[in-house]
Write a protein that holds these residues in place. Structure first.
Motif, PDB file in Angstrom:
ATOM      1  N   LEU A  78      -7.676  -1.275  17.471  1.00 32.87           N
ATOM      2  CA  LEU A  78      -8.497  -2.012  16.407  1.00 32.87           C
ATOM      3  C   LEU A  78      -9.813  -1.361  16.233  1.00 32.87           C
ATOM      4  O   LEU A  78     -10.588  -1.073  17.197  1.00 32.87           O
ATOM      5  CB  LEU A  78      -8.889  -3.747  16.951  1.00 32.87           C
ATOM      6  CG  LEU A  78      -7.891  -4.455  16.963  1.00 32.87           C
ATOM      7  CD1 LEU A  78      -8.305  -5.763  17.478  1.00 32.87           C
ATOM      8  CD2 LEU A  78      -6.955  -4.926  15.629  1.00 32.87           C
ATOM      9  N   ASP A  79     -10.126  -0.714  15.254  1.00 29.99           N
ATOM     10  CA  ASP A  79     -11.202   0.023  15.225  1.00 29.99           C
ATOM     11  C   ASP A  79     -12.143  -0.502  14.037  1.00 29.99           C
ATOM     12  O   ASP A  79     -11.611  -0.022  12.658  1.00 29.99           O
ATOM     13  CB  ASP A  79     -10.999   1.573  14.770  1.00 29.99           C
ATOM     14  CG  ASP A  79     -10.374   2.323  15.907  1.00 29.99           C
ATOM     15  OD1 ASP A  79     -10.793   2.364  16.912  1.00 29.99           O
ATOM     16  OD2 ASP A  79      -9.032   2.840  15.683  1.00 29.99           O
ATOM     17  N   ALA A  80     -13.015  -1.284  14.584  1.00 32.87           N
ATOM     18  CA  ALA A  80     -13.922  -1.932  13.568  1.00 32.87           C
ATOM     19  C   ALA A  80     -15.318  -1.350  13.331  1.00 32.87           C
ATOM     20  O   ALA A  80     -15.785  -0.697  13.986  1.00 32.87           O
ATOM     21  CB  ALA A  80     -14.098  -3.545  14.103  1.00 32.87           C
ATOM     22  N   LYS A  81     -15.791  -1.551  11.871  1.00 33.76           N
ATOM     23  CA  LYS A  81     -16.893  -1.031  11.831  1.00 33.76           C
ATOM     24  C   LYS A  81     -17.740  -2.215  10.942  1.00 33.76           C
ATOM     25  O   LYS A  81     -17.066  -2.816  10.023  1.00 33.76           O
ATOM     26  CB  LYS A  81     -16.872  -0.024  10.842  1.00 33.76           C
ATOM     27  CG  LYS A  81     -18.422   0.822  10.236  1.00 33.76           C
ATOM     28  CD  LYS A  81     -17.851   1.904   9.594  1.00 33.76           C
ATOM     29  CE  LYS A  81     -19.185   2.444   8.869  1.00 33.76           C
ATOM     30  NZ  LYS A  81     -18.748   3.641   7.951  1.00 33.76           N
ATOM     31  N   SER A  82     -18.935  -2.399  11.161  1.00 35.85           N
ATOM     32  CA  SER A  82     -19.775  -3.320  10.386  1.00 35.85           C
ATOM     33  C   SER A  82     -21.172  -2.572   9.731  1.00 35.85           C
ATOM     34  O   SER A  82     -21.899  -2.214  10.764  1.00 35.85           O
ATOM     35  CB  SER A  82     -20.141  -4.418  11.110  1.00 35.85           C
ATOM     36  OG  SER A  82     -21.059  -5.443  10.413  1.00 35.85           O
ATOM     37  N   LEU A 100     -17.523  -5.479   6.688  1.00 33.78           N
ATOM     38  CA  LEU A 100     -16.705  -4.969   7.750  1.00 33.78           C
ATOM     39  C   LEU A 100     -15.473  -4.328   7.342  1.00 33.78           C
ATOM     40  O   LEU A 100     -15.167  -4.427   6.247  1.00 33.78           O
ATOM     41  CB  LEU A 100     -15.947  -6.455   8.492  1.00 33.78           C
ATOM     42  CG  LEU A 100     -16.722  -7.144   9.531  1.00 33.78           C
ATOM     43  CD1 LEU A 100     -15.958  -8.568   9.338  1.00 33.78           C
ATOM     44  CD2 LEU A 100     -17.135  -6.440  10.691  1.00 33.78           C
ATOM     45  N   THR A 101     -14.993  -3.285   8.117  1.00 32.44           N
ATOM     46  CA  THR A 101     -13.948  -2.140   7.868  1.00 32.44           C
ATOM     47  C   THR A 101     -13.295  -2.305   9.031  1.00 32.44           C
ATOM     48  O   THR A 101     -13.824  -2.279  10.188  1.00 32.44           O
ATOM     49  CB  THR A 101     -14.467  -1.071   7.553  1.00 32.44           C
ATOM     50  OG1 THR A 101     -15.434  -0.930   6.442  1.00 32.44           O
ATOM     51  CG2 THR A 101     -13.517   0.030   7.015  1.00 32.44           C
ATOM     52  N   LEU A 102     -11.916  -2.357   8.892  1.00 28.02           N
ATOM     53  CA  LEU A 102     -11.025  -2.460  10.042  1.00 28.02           C
ATOM     54  C   LEU A 102      -9.857  -1.360   9.867  1.00 28.02           C
ATOM     55  O   LEU A 102      -9.120  -1.517   8.735  1.00 28.02           O
ATOM     56  CB  LEU A 102     -10.647  -3.730  10.251  1.00 28.02           C
ATOM     57  CG  LEU A 102      -9.463  -3.873  11.502  1.00 28.02           C
ATOM     58  CD1 LEU A 102      -9.877  -3.363  12.620  1.00 28.02           C
ATOM     59  CD2 LEU A 102      -8.960  -5.358  11.548  1.00 28.02           C
ATOM     60  N   GLU A 103      -9.379  -0.486  10.750  1.00 27.90           N
ATOM     61  CA  GLU A 103      -8.328   0.184  10.725  1.00 27.90           C
ATOM     62  C   GLU A 103      -7.538  -0.402  11.918  1.00 27.90           C
ATOM     63  O   GLU A 103      -8.168  -0.457  13.192  1.00 27.90           O
ATOM     64  CB  GLU A 103      -8.383   1.650  10.863  1.00 27.90           C
ATOM     65  CG  GLU A 103      -8.691   2.157   9.598  1.00 27.90           C
ATOM     66  CD  GLU A 103      -8.627   3.592   9.650  1.00 27.90           C
ATOM     67  OE1 GLU A 103      -7.835   4.186  10.425  1.00 27.90           O
ATOM     68  OE2 GLU A 103      -9.439   4.352   8.704  1.00 27.90           O
TER      69      GLU A 103
END
Length: 143
Positions: A78-82, A100-103
């Motif tokens: 889970l690679d999350a960015k806020s 939020l962005t998630l790969e």
């Protein structure tokens, strides 16, 4: 059961010429510099928005991991960015948006299930609940 964690900030000087240091209870940040130049001019150091973004991304990833477990799924990654948006409003500034962005790589899930569970995590994450801002979510499931 309440859990309390803390961080400290020290500041000296005026707004534009002053300097500050941030430290966390765990020691992961110790006397990390921050100031007007690190917030508005991309100078080395940290700032409140990136610290909020780090907290939000970490909380969201953990919340999603728990929700996935409840659905019998385990994420491989889970690679999350806020991204925290600070906008000028009148005489001051306001944090107006968290994006939020998630790969993710989650064996055994479908795109529809993935999106549904990610939305639950976005809504249920304690840091998301703290923000009084619009929070959007973009997700991408890796092959």
């Amino acid at each position: 059961m309440a859990i309390t964690k803390f961080a400290t900030a020290h500041w000296s000087g005026g707004l534009k010429d002053g300097k500050g240091e941030i430290s966390t209870q765990s020691g992961s940040l110790t006397n990390q510099p921050y100031g007007f130049n690190t917030r508005f001019e991309d100078k080395p150091g940290t700032n409140p928005e990136e610290l909020l973004g780090a907290a939000h991304a970490a909380c969201f990833a953990m919340a999603l991991s728990g929700i996935l477990g409840g659905a019998g799924l385990t994420a491989r990654s889970l690679d999350a960015k806020s991204e925290i948006v600070l906008d000028k409003q009148g005489e001051g500034f306001a944090i107006t948006h968290a994006k939020l962005t998630l790969e993710a790589e989650i064996p055994g899930t479908t795109e529809a299930q993935f999106k549904e569970l990610a939305e639950k995590a976005k809504a249920g994450c304690p840091v998301s609940k703290l923000f009084n801002a619009t929070i959007t979510l973009d997700v991408r499931l890796k092959g």
